[in-house]
Design a protein around this motif. Structure first.
Motif, mmCIF file in Angstrom:
data_model
loop_
_atom_site.group_PDB
_atom_site.id
_atom_site.type_symbol
_atom_site.label_atom_id
_atom_site.label_comp_id
_atom_site.label_asym_id
_atom_site.label_seq_id
_atom_site.Cartn_x
_atom_site.Cartn_y
_atom_site.Cartn_z
ATOM 1 N N GLN A 152 0.875 -1.171 0.000
ATOM 2 C CA GLN A 152 0.000 0.000 0.000
ATOM 3 C C GLN A 152 0.912 1.221 0.000
ATOM 4 O O GLN A 152 1.886 1.238 -0.727
ATOM 5 N N THR A 153 0.587 2.229 0.789
ATOM 6 C CA THR A 153 1.440 3.408 0.890
ATOM 7 C C THR A 153 2.439 3.200 2.015
ATOM 8 O O THR A 153 2.071 3.131 3.179
ATOM 9 N N ASP A 154 3.697 3.088 1.673
ATOM 10 C CA ASP A 154 4.756 2.966 2.661
ATOM 11 C C ASP A 154 5.553 4.265 2.708
ATOM 12 O O ASP A 154 5.404 5.138 1.862
ATOM 13 N N GLU A 155 6.403 4.368 3.716
ATOM 14 C CA GLU A 155 7.284 5.520 3.833
ATOM 15 C C GLU A 155 8.729 5.059 3.750
ATOM 16 O O GLU A 155 9.096 4.031 4.309
ATOM 17 N N LEU A 156 9.533 5.838 3.060
ATOM 18 C CA LEU A 156 10.959 5.592 2.948
ATOM 19 C C LEU A 156 11.671 6.568 3.864
ATOM 20 O O LEU A 156 11.497 7.785 3.743
ATOM 21 N N PHE A 157 12.453 6.037 4.800
ATOM 22 C CA PHE A 157 13.219 6.864 5.724
ATOM 23 C C PHE A 157 14.700 6.716 5.399
ATOM 24 O O PHE A 157 15.165 5.621 5.056
ATOM 25 N N ALA A 158 15.446 7.817 5.523
ATOM 26 C CA ALA A 158 16.858 7.764 5.171
ATOM 27 C C ALA A 158 17.665 8.726 6.030
ATOM 28 O O ALA A 158 17.181 9.789 6.438
ATOM 29 N N THR A 159 18.902 8.334 6.306
ATOM 30 C CA THR A 159 19.850 9.187 7.013
ATOM 31 C C THR A 159 21.093 9.371 6.162
ATOM 32 O O THR A 159 21.507 8.469 5.432
ATOM 33 N N LEU A 160 21.698 10.547 6.273
ATOM 34 C CA LEU A 160 22.972 10.843 5.633
ATOM 35 C C LEU A 160 23.900 11.426 6.681
ATOM 36 O O LEU A 160 23.531 12.354 7.402
ATOM 37 N N HIS A 161 25.103 10.878 6.748
ATOM 38 C CA HIS A 161 26.123 11.389 7.663
ATOM 39 C C HIS A 161 27.367 11.717 6.841
ATOM 40 O O HIS A 161 28.065 10.805 6.380
ATOM 41 N N VAL A 162 27.625 12.994 6.626
ATOM 42 C CA VAL A 162 28.851 13.422 5.943
ATOM 43 C C VAL A 162 29.887 13.685 7.025
ATOM 44 O O VAL A 162 29.796 14.656 7.778
ATOM 45 N N THR A 163 30.854 12.798 7.133
ATOM 46 C CA THR A 163 31.816 12.859 8.228
ATOM 47 C C THR A 163 33.134 13.508 7.829
ATOM 48 O O THR A 163 33.953 13.824 8.692
ATOM 49 N N GLU A 164 33.343 13.710 6.530
ATOM 50 C CA GLU A 164 34.560 14.392 6.069
ATOM 51 C C GLU A 164 34.287 14.987 4.692
ATOM 52 O O GLU A 164 33.722 14.333 3.815
ATOM 53 N N LEU A 165 34.670 16.253 4.519
ATOM 54 C CA LEU A 165 34.510 16.932 3.234
ATOM 55 C C LEU A 165 35.668 17.913 3.094
ATOM 56 O O LEU A 165 35.706 18.942 3.770
ATOM 57 N N SER A 224 37.596 15.488 -1.563
ATOM 58 C CA SER A 224 37.225 14.131 -1.153
ATOM 59 C C SER A 224 36.111 14.200 -0.125
ATOM 60 O O SER A 224 35.892 15.228 0.522
ATOM 61 N N ALA A 225 35.412 13.082 0.030
ATOM 62 C CA ALA A 225 34.293 13.031 0.977
ATOM 63 C C ALA A 225 34.200 11.652 1.583
ATOM 64 O O ALA A 225 34.496 10.641 0.939
ATOM 65 N N ALA A 226 33.805 11.616 2.845
ATOM 66 C CA ALA A 226 33.451 10.373 3.525
ATOM 67 C C ALA A 226 32.029 10.531 4.033
ATOM 68 O O ALA A 226 31.700 11.537 4.677
ATOM 69 N N PHE A 227 31.181 9.560 3.716
ATOM 70 C CA PHE A 227 29.787 9.685 4.126
ATOM 71 C C PHE A 227 29.162 8.303 4.221
ATOM 72 O O PHE A 227 29.655 7.323 3.652
ATOM 73 N N ALA A 228 28.057 8.246 4.960
ATOM 74 C CA ALA A 228 27.299 7.005 5.115
ATOM 75 C C ALA A 228 25.823 7.312 4.917
ATOM 76 O O ALA A 228 25.339 8.386 5.304
ATOM 77 N N VAL A 229 25.102 6.354 4.319
ATOM 78 C CA VAL A 229 23.675 6.497 4.077
ATOM 79 C C VAL A 229 22.964 5.263 4.609
ATOM 80 O O VAL A 229 23.352 4.134 4.309
ATOM 81 N N GLY A 230 21.929 5.478 5.410
ATOM 82 C CA GLY A 230 21.073 4.388 5.866
ATOM 83 C C GLY A 230 19.691 4.569 5.291
ATOM 84 O O GLY A 230 19.237 5.699 5.066
ATOM 85 N N VAL A 231 18.979 3.474 5.033
ATOM 86 C CA VAL A 231 17.654 3.570 4.430
ATOM 87 C C VAL A 231 16.776 2.430 4.924
ATOM 88 O O VAL A 231 17.257 1.326 5.221
ATOM 89 N N GLY A 232 15.483 2.696 5.032
ATOM 90 C CA GLY A 232 14.561 1.655 5.456
ATOM 91 C C GLY A 232 13.132 2.014 5.095
ATOM 92 O O GLY A 232 12.780 3.191 4.958
ATOM 93 N N LEU A 233 12.293 1.008 4.936
ATOM 94 C CA LEU A 233 10.871 1.187 4.658
ATOM 95 C C LEU A 233 10.066 0.896 5.921
ATOM 96 O O LEU A 233 10.396 0.001 6.695
ATOM 97 N N ARG A 234 8.985 1.656 6.097
ATOM 98 C CA ARG A 234 8.024 1.362 7.158
ATOM 99 C C ARG A 234 6.643 1.342 6.543
ATOM 100 O O ARG A 234 6.348 2.133 5.647
ATOM 101 N N PHE A 235 5.780 0.438 7.040
ATOM 102 C CA PHE A 235 4.404 0.415 6.565
ATOM 103 C C PHE A 235 3.745 1.737 6.890
ATOM 104 O O PHE A 235 3.833 2.235 8.011
ATOM 105 N N GLY A 236 3.052 2.301 5.927
ATOM 106 C CA GLY A 236 2.333 3.544 6.144
ATOM 107 C C GLY A 236 1.038 3.292 6.911
ATOM 108 O O GLY A 236 0.579 2.165 7.061
ATOM 109 N N VAL A 237 0.434 4.363 7.365
ATOM 110 C CA VAL A 237 -0.835 4.272 8.079
ATOM 111 C C VAL A 237 -1.977 4.341 7.066
ATOM 112 O O VAL A 237 -1.991 5.188 6.187
ATOM 113 N N LEU A 238 -2.910 3.422 7.168
ATOM 114 C CA LEU A 238 -4.099 3.437 6.322
ATOM 115 C C LEU A 238 -5.034 4.500 6.888
ATOM 116 O O LEU A 238 -5.711 4.285 7.879
#
Length: 260
Positions: A152-165, A224-238
């Motif tokens: 159905q309608t889910d949500e995509l959640f994501a984090t970005l951590h830029v630790t060096e630039l 140069s850059a150092a970074f990390a990305v996390g991602v996940g899906l959660r069921f949306g609310v009907l």
């Protein structure tokens, strides 16, 4: 089930890779227990209420980390905790948190330490590491991760951590999805704000597509850059539903049915 020795865990807090400073991580995910026992009941019954996330992290004091965490007490900061290796597809927990308390621990004759207490400022999501990069490439992409089909309608959640630039460059990171692992027709789902310094970001978006593969892509203007990305899906609310007499209503776990 096999036991697991805790080692080589990664944790990113805001714009810092704190993996080399933390030595204890605690994550609590709980729901309020609400009374629902009626007068004709013989057993006390409970219902799950609002959920809450709390993190308590301890580690070794360092001047640069102290300055950043001290300045953000009372502010929001994204956190990603990943399993050993922190490679693309590895298990991760990600959340937007409130920096509720920072407690340096200074004892004569002992190594200086600290405790960081974080409260929920957004959803806790069980997802994966999408990217963990240390790069000088002007553009690139992570490997693809299969998160699964939406029902159905889910949500995509994501984090970005830029630790060096370094080198005066700017970094733009996007999350894309596609219906096949080869990304023959990728679609941008989340675009993080352009980073010009070390920073953490947390974003989400609603999805109604049929894609099941996700990847991170980036553009680095210089240096140069150092970074990390996390991602996940959660069921949306009907949120609303209109049915005809005789129709079946099927709700997944944690869905909420609101009848207006």
């Amino acid at each position: 089930m096999a036991s697991q020795v805790l080692k080589n865990v990664s944790i990113w807090v805001d714009g810092y890779d704190a993996s080399g400073q933390m030595n204890a991580l605690a994550l609590e995910y709980a729901a309020e227990s609400l009374e629902r026992t009626a007068v004709d009941g013989s057993t006390r019954l409970k219902a799950g209420g609002l959920k809450n996330t709390r993190m308590t992290h301890s580690g070794f004091w360092a001047a640069d980390y102290d300055a950043g965490v001290f300045a953000t007490v009372g502010a929001n900061m994204p956190v990603t905790i990943a399993s050993a290796g922190a490679d693309t597809g590895d298990l991760a927990y990600l959340a937007q948190t409130l920096n509720a308390a920072y407690k340096p621990k200074l004892t004569v004759g002992s190594r200086a330490g600290f405790t960081l207490e974080l409260e929920a400022a957004g959803e806790l999501t069980r997802g994966v590491v999408l990217a963990n990069e240390d790069t000088t490439l002007a553009s690139g992409s992570s490997g693809s991760v299969q998160l699964g089909l939406l029902q159905q309608t889910d949500e995509l959640f994501a984090t970005l951590h830029v630790t060096e630039l370094t080198g005066g460059g700017s970094l733009v990171v996007k999350i894309q999805s596609d219906s096949d692992a080869g990304f023959s027709s990728p679609v941008d789902r989340i675009t993080f704000d352009t980073a010009t310094e070390e920073v953490g970001q947390y974003k989400s978006t609603s999805l109604t597509n049929t894609d099941e593969y996700y990847r991170a892509v980036w553009t680095l203007s210089a240096g140069s850059a150092a970074f990390a990305v996390g991602v996940g899906l959660r069921f949306g609310v009907l949120r609303s539903l209109v049915t005809r007499a005789g129709d079946d209503i099927v709700l997944r776990n944690n869905d909420t049915l609101i009848i207006r």
